[in-house]
Design a protein around this motif. Sequence first.
Motif, short mmCIF file in Angstrom:
data_model
loop_
_atom_site.label_atom_id
_atom_site.label_comp_id
_atom_site.label_asym_id
_atom_site.label_seq_id
_atom_site.Cartn_x
_atom_site.Cartn_y
_atom_site.Cartn_z
N ASP A 168 -5.00 11.19 -0.68
CA ASP A 168 -5.44 10.95 -2.05
C ASP A 168 -5.28 12.21 -2.90
OD1 ASP A 168 -6.04 8.31 -1.65
OD2 ASP A 168 -8.20 8.62 -1.38
N ILE B 41 -1.63 12.60 -3.83
CA ILE B 41 -1.26 11.65 -4.89
C ILE B 41 -1.77 12.13 -6.23
CG2 ILE B 41 -1.64 9.31 -5.75
CD1 ILE B 41 -1.61 8.39 -2.79
N GLN C 19 1.92 6.56 -1.29
CA GLN C 19 1.10 5.34 -1.43
C GLN C 19 1.21 4.45 -0.20
OE1 GLN C 19 2.82 4.02 -5.13
NE2 GLN C 19 1.12 4.82 -6.36
N ARG D 74 -0.97 5.88 2.36
CA ARG D 74 -2.38 5.60 2.05
C ARG D 74 -2.73 4.16 2.44
NH1 ARG D 74 -7.01 4.54 1.38
NH2 ARG D 74 -8.43 5.45 -0.18
N ASN D 75 -1.82 3.24 2.23
CA ASN D 75 -2.10 1.85 2.61
C ASN D 75 -2.24 1.71 4.12
OD1 ASN D 75 -2.19 0.88 0.03
ND2 ASN D 75 -0.15 -0.06 0.06
N LYS E 8 -5.03 -0.03 -1.02
CA LYS E 8 -5.30 0.59 -2.32
C LYS E 8 -4.18 0.32 -3.32
CE LYS E 8 -6.89 4.86 -4.48
NZ LYS E 8 -7.34 6.25 -4.28
N TYR E 9 -2.93 0.23 -2.82
CA TYR E 9 -1.79 0.09 -3.72
C TYR E 9 -1.10 -1.24 -3.48
CZ TYR E 9 -2.72 4.98 -4.50
OH TYR E 9 -3.35 6.15 -4.81
N THR E 10 -0.64 -1.83 -4.55
CA THR E 10 -0.05 -3.17 -4.48
C THR E 10 1.35 -3.09 -3.89
OG1 THR E 10 0.96 -3.03 -6.67
CG2 THR E 10 -1.32 -3.82 -6.54
N GLU F 4 4.05 -1.61 -6.18
CA GLU F 4 4.12 -0.16 -6.31
C GLU F 4 4.90 0.49 -5.19
OE1 GLU F 4 0.17 1.54 -8.22
OE2 GLU F 4 -0.30 -0.01 -6.74
N VAL F 5 4.92 -0.12 -4.04
CA VAL F 5 5.51 0.51 -2.85
C VAL F 5 6.86 -0.09 -2.48
CG1 VAL F 5 5.16 0.96 -0.40
CG2 VAL F 5 3.21 1.08 -2.00
#
Length: 635
Positions: free
Chosen positions: A29, A32, A98, A101-102, A113-115, A118-119
């Motif tokens: 985090d 990012i 991201q 992070r997922n 956390k991210y859709t 986005e990735v």
Amino acid sequence: MQAQCEGTDQPSGRTAVEARLQELITEVDGLIDAVRAEESRVAAEISRVAPNHRDGAVNLVHYAELRQHDIRTVQGGLASIGATRLSTAEPAVLARLQAARNVLSAYNGEPLKYTDVEVRDAFALADDILEDHATELLGYSSEETHSRIMVTLPTEAGEDLDLVRGFVAAGMELARINCAHDGPEVWKRMIDHVHTAAAEYGRDIKVAMDLAGPKVRTGRIAPGPAVGRARVTRQDTGRVLTPAKIWLTPDDAPDISIPADLPGRPTLPLRVEREWLEALAPGDEISFHDNRDAKRKFVVTRQENGGVLAEGQRNAYITNSTLLESDYTKTRVSGVPPTEQRLRLQRGDTLLLTDDPAPATPAPGRTPRISCTLPEAVRAIEVGQRVLFDDGSIAGRAVEKRSDGEYTVVELRIDYAGPNGTNLAAYKGINLPETVLPLPSLTEEDIAAFRFVAEHGDIANISFIRDTDDVAFVLDTLEEIAAESADPERVRRLGIVLKIETIPAYENLCPVLLAGMRHPNLGIMIARGDLAVELGFDRMAEVPRLIAQMAEAAHVPVITATQVLESLAKSGLPTRAEITDAAYALRSEAVMLNKGPHITDAIRILHTLSTKLGRSQRKNRQMLRQIGSWMPEND
């Protein structure tokens, strides 16, 4: 011991894993947040890039910020749970962070956390952008390769269309012309031959032209005595393998070329009286006392195009006062040029570098002194700074700077040379890696060549880039040329390749790229030769890779240059090491080959390597194709 342990808080294995997961989540985090903050900080610079570079500029800033952090522990932690190691994050930094992070969220039993939007597909999109930029700048590559082969054209390419045809047939995909040599008439013929040969093979081959930039070189050295040497070659046993040779031509006629098929050491050209020369015939003996008063005898072996070849079994030193005798008649030699003198430098020696243009005069017992072709460079050197000569074969450090009348003298202490000393000749390159030179990136000669490139070429390779001011000067000059051109849009579409060959360019790489990305058709060249001189060879295992990674993050195509398959091009035989080097270079969007008598073989072999590797690698990523050699035999 058991009693001491009872009642203490010992976290379970599960609790330790959860704690480490939380640490990784916090660290990722933080990364990012850091890359996003840097994007906001340099938003003004990003806004000035060309629209097609917008995504690349954002990702470049993200990558440059990521590399400001030591994330090795994060990489290790991610790898321990089977997640990305972030080691190939260059194409899409934020999406890769991201995604990491997922993965951590999933392991931690919490919502992602991210859709997906986005990735997903970020890497594929980045690859497509880079390939589009490479195609626009460099032309199409073969379907099976990612890299293009750029070939430096020799002067002969302006006269010999078949030579260029051979390059195209072997696999040349880009042609390079060095504007430091020849001139506009020769350049134009080279370009015409490239276009003719490309059309015959149904291809479109772009022409890149190098602008040399200001060259800092050693000045003149006074010529030595006019003494020529005709020398034999011998076996280790002393037996003569090839004779000493002299080439005699009339002193009242233009120079007559020495026959090209003569083996052994170079033939010594001499001028003699026409009447004496015309009386010679094959088998005649020519006798003389050479400059050491040694008696020598040569025999006429050939008459060709008005010249006479004579050969002897002993070395001879001949001057313009030497008398040749044949059949009792004599003639005095002329046309022997002065010898080229050099300064012999060893470790610990002192060398004086000056802006005084007087030629150097080597003399035993005298501290050597030599001028510099750019006086501003001498005046810019400060005590303590490094000075390198002739591609780094000689190096020293400034220990004193003083005035000598109207001139500046910098005293250098030589700390690097060959074990037995190294010769320094006139007009050899000087590198000043620690000196700020008050010079523009383009000379008046470069600007004149720039105009030619804008009209006739496809790409201008720009040397001597150091910082964003140099890039701005290049782009401003291009716009001035466009404003004066009959076809301004063609000029504005010209490919611009920034050569990364100086320490400042490497250290300022991110801002240099951002400044260059204001031009839509941009690339960089990793000039490994000059970089090695400035940075030292010990840095060359890492620096070209770091430059290439930064450029990939910017979605800017890369040309890897200097000494690719050099032994093969020059001798006809590759070394094992240079094949491996060529394989690494083929991760770039283009690889540059230099000139050599066997360059066509080098093109052919590089094309074969490129085809094989094109199925196995994409930049720094290995593509896991099926390996037929490891397949079990069918029953």
